[in-house]
Design a protein around this motif. Structure first.
Motif, PDB file in Angstrom:
ATOM      1  N   LEU A  79       0.883  -0.914   0.085  1.00 16.37           N
ATOM      2  CA  LEU A  79       0.139   0.002  -0.243  1.00 16.37           C
ATOM      3  C   LEU A  79       0.789   1.257  -0.062  1.00 16.37           C
ATOM      4  O   LEU A  79       0.636   2.101  -0.679  1.00 16.37           O
ATOM      5  CB  LEU A  79      -1.000  -0.108   1.143  1.00 16.37           C
ATOM      6  CG  LEU A  79      -1.904   1.046   1.452  1.00 16.37           C
ATOM      7  CD1 LEU A  79      -2.786   1.620   0.208  1.00 16.37           C
ATOM      8  CD2 LEU A  79      -2.616   1.187   2.927  1.00 16.37           C
ATOM      9  N   ILE A  80       1.909   1.274   0.785  1.00 15.90           N
ATOM     10  CA  ILE A  80       2.681   2.473   0.933  1.00 15.90           C
ATOM     11  C   ILE A  80       3.503   2.639  -0.576  1.00 15.90           C
ATOM     12  O   ILE A  80       3.473   3.767  -0.819  1.00 15.90           O
ATOM     13  CB  ILE A  80       3.867   2.158   1.898  1.00 15.90           C
ATOM     14  CG1 ILE A  80       3.009   2.346   3.262  1.00 15.90           C
ATOM     15  CG2 ILE A  80       4.967   3.336   1.813  1.00 15.90           C
ATOM     16  CD1 ILE A  80       3.990   1.993   4.530  1.00 15.90           C
ATOM     17  N   ARG A  81       3.858   1.621  -1.157  1.00 19.41           N
ATOM     18  CA  ARG A  81       4.431   1.675  -2.255  1.00 19.41           C
ATOM     19  C   ARG A  81       3.828   2.270  -3.435  1.00 19.41           C
ATOM     20  O   ARG A  81       4.148   3.091  -4.191  1.00 19.41           O
ATOM     21  CB  ARG A  81       5.006   0.359  -2.853  1.00 19.41           C
ATOM     22  CG  ARG A  81       6.459   0.122  -2.274  1.00 19.41           C
ATOM     23  CD  ARG A  81       7.011  -1.251  -2.795  1.00 19.41           C
ATOM     24  NE  ARG A  81       6.491  -2.304  -2.607  1.00 19.41           N
ATOM     25  CZ  ARG A  81       6.546  -3.383  -1.396  1.00 19.41           C
ATOM     26  NH1 ARG A  81       7.397  -2.935  -0.765  1.00 19.41           N
ATOM     27  NH2 ARG A  81       5.958  -4.289  -1.247  1.00 19.41           N
ATOM     28  N   HIS A  82       2.599   1.642  -3.297  1.00 12.47           N
ATOM     29  CA  HIS A  82       1.505   2.131  -4.363  1.00 12.47           C
ATOM     30  C   HIS A  82       0.948   3.829  -4.145  1.00 12.47           C
ATOM     31  O   HIS A  82       1.106   4.561  -5.116  1.00 12.47           O
ATOM     32  CB  HIS A  82       0.148   1.524  -4.281  1.00 12.47           C
ATOM     33  CG  HIS A  82      -0.887   1.979  -5.351  1.00 12.47           C
ATOM     34  ND1 HIS A  82      -0.791   2.047  -6.630  1.00 12.47           N
ATOM     35  CD2 HIS A  82      -2.169   2.370  -4.910  1.00 12.47           C
ATOM     36  CE1 HIS A  82      -1.742   2.474  -7.184  1.00 12.47           C
ATOM     37  NE2 HIS A  82      -2.802   2.997  -6.046  1.00 12.47           N
ATOM     38  N   LEU A  83       1.017   4.254  -2.801  1.00 14.12           N
ATOM     39  CA  LEU A  83       0.718   5.619  -2.552  1.00 14.12           C
ATOM     40  C   LEU A  83       1.893   6.334  -3.006  1.00 14.12           C
ATOM     41  O   LEU A  83       1.802   7.649  -3.506  1.00 14.12           O
ATOM     42  CB  LEU A  83       0.503   5.683  -1.035  1.00 14.12           C
ATOM     43  CG  LEU A  83      -0.965   5.277  -0.786  1.00 14.12           C
ATOM     44  CD1 LEU A  83      -1.166   5.037   0.656  1.00 14.12           C
ATOM     45  CD2 LEU A  83      -2.189   5.900  -1.458  1.00 14.12           C
ATOM     46  N   ALA A  84       3.091   5.999  -2.593  1.00 18.57           N
ATOM     47  CA  ALA A  84       4.357   6.946  -3.196  1.00 18.57           C
ATOM     48  C   ALA A  84       4.296   6.865  -4.718  1.00 18.57           C
ATOM     49  O   ALA A  84       4.520   7.924  -5.067  1.00 18.57           O
ATOM     50  CB  ALA A  84       5.608   6.036  -2.526  1.00 18.57           C
ATOM     51  N   ALA A  85       4.035   5.964  -5.451  1.00 22.66           N
ATOM     52  CA  ALA A  85       3.887   5.987  -6.680  1.00 22.66           C
ATOM     53  C   ALA A  85       2.871   6.868  -7.496  1.00 22.66           C
ATOM     54  O   ALA A  85       3.126   7.585  -8.235  1.00 22.66           O
ATOM     55  CB  ALA A  85       3.794   4.546  -7.432  1.00 22.66           C
ATOM     56  N   CYS A  86       2.036   7.002  -6.602  1.00 15.68           N
ATOM     57  CA  CYS A  86       0.964   7.884  -6.911  1.00 15.68           C
ATOM     58  C   CYS A  86       1.198   9.466  -6.896  1.00 15.68           C
ATOM     59  O   CYS A  86       0.973  10.331  -7.425  1.00 15.68           O
ATOM     60  CB  CYS A  86      -0.498   7.545  -6.221  1.00 15.68           C
ATOM     61  SG  CYS A  86      -1.344   6.253  -6.772  1.00 15.68           S
ATOM     62  N   MET A  87       1.957   9.596  -5.798  1.00 17.04           N
ATOM     63  CA  MET A  87       2.489  10.865  -5.533  1.00 17.04           C
ATOM     64  C   MET A  87       3.432  11.222  -6.394  1.00 17.04           C
ATOM     65  O   MET A  87       3.646  12.552  -6.799  1.00 17.04           O
ATOM     66  CB  MET A  87       3.081  10.814  -3.937  1.00 17.04           C
ATOM     67  CG  MET A  87       3.575  12.221  -3.483  1.00 17.04           C
ATOM     68  SD  MET A  87       4.121  12.302  -1.970  1.00 17.04           S
ATOM     69  CE  MET A  87       2.594  12.668  -1.130  1.00 17.04           C
ATOM     70  N   ARG A  88       4.433  10.232  -6.603  1.00 21.67           N
ATOM     71  CA  ARG A  88       5.591  10.725  -7.676  1.00 21.67           C
ATOM     72  C   ARG A  88       4.859  11.323  -9.119  1.00 21.67           C
ATOM     73  O   ARG A  88       5.369  12.022  -9.673  1.00 21.67           O
ATOM     74  CB  ARG A  88       6.423   9.595  -7.873  1.00 21.67           C
ATOM     75  CG  ARG A  88       7.312   9.387  -6.997  1.00 21.67           C
ATOM     76  CD  ARG A  88       8.352   8.325  -7.204  1.00 21.67           C
ATOM     77  NE  ARG A  88       8.080   7.229  -7.423  1.00 21.67           N
ATOM     78  CZ  ARG A  88       7.539   6.144  -6.553  1.00 21.67           C
ATOM     79  NH1 ARG A  88       8.075   6.350  -5.305  1.00 21.67           N
ATOM     80  NH2 ARG A  88       7.276   5.028  -6.998  1.00 21.67           N
ATOM     81  N   ALA A  89       3.495  10.372  -9.496  1.00 19.88           N
ATOM     82  CA  ALA A  89       3.050  10.745 -10.652  1.00 19.88           C
ATOM     83  C   ALA A  89       2.567  12.002 -10.810  1.00 19.88           C
ATOM     84  O   ALA A  89       2.237  12.628 -11.929  1.00 19.88           O
ATOM     85  CB  ALA A  89       2.023   9.676 -11.008  1.00 19.88           C
TER      86      ALA A  89
END
Length: 91
Positions: A79-89
């Motif tokens: 979940l943290i990895r996914h949210l971090a990817a959403c933020m980077r995007a």
């Protein structure tokens, strides 16, 4: 995630409202949230011996989690990895 489907991501530079998640991002987020059993996670998972690590704070459905990811938290790490990817995007 709020009842209206919005997500607020906070990085070092401040808040990033991510109400505009793509359909794929939102679908994956829903799946990951279903997989995480917040009730079984510790409220705090921070290594006492680590220095200079990022802390991740999650709040969802009345549960809070603070982690530096030094301990395997299973689906919560995904979940943290996914949210971090959403933020980077969105940067």
């Amino acid at each position: 995630m709020h009842p209206d489907g919005s997500v607020v991501l906070t990085g070092r530079k401040g808040n990033h409202a991510a109400r505009d998640l793509t359909r794929a991002e939102h679908k994956k987020l829903d799946s990951l949230l279903t997989a995480v059993d917040f009730a079984d996670l510790p409220a705090r998972s921070i290594s006492a011996t680590s220095q200079d690590r990022f802390e991740y704070r999650l709040r969802y459905d009345g549960h809070s989690l603070v982690t530096d990811r030094s301990t395997d938290l299973g689906p919560a790490d995904d979940l943290i990895r996914h949210l971090a990817a959403c933020m980077r995007a969105r940067q």
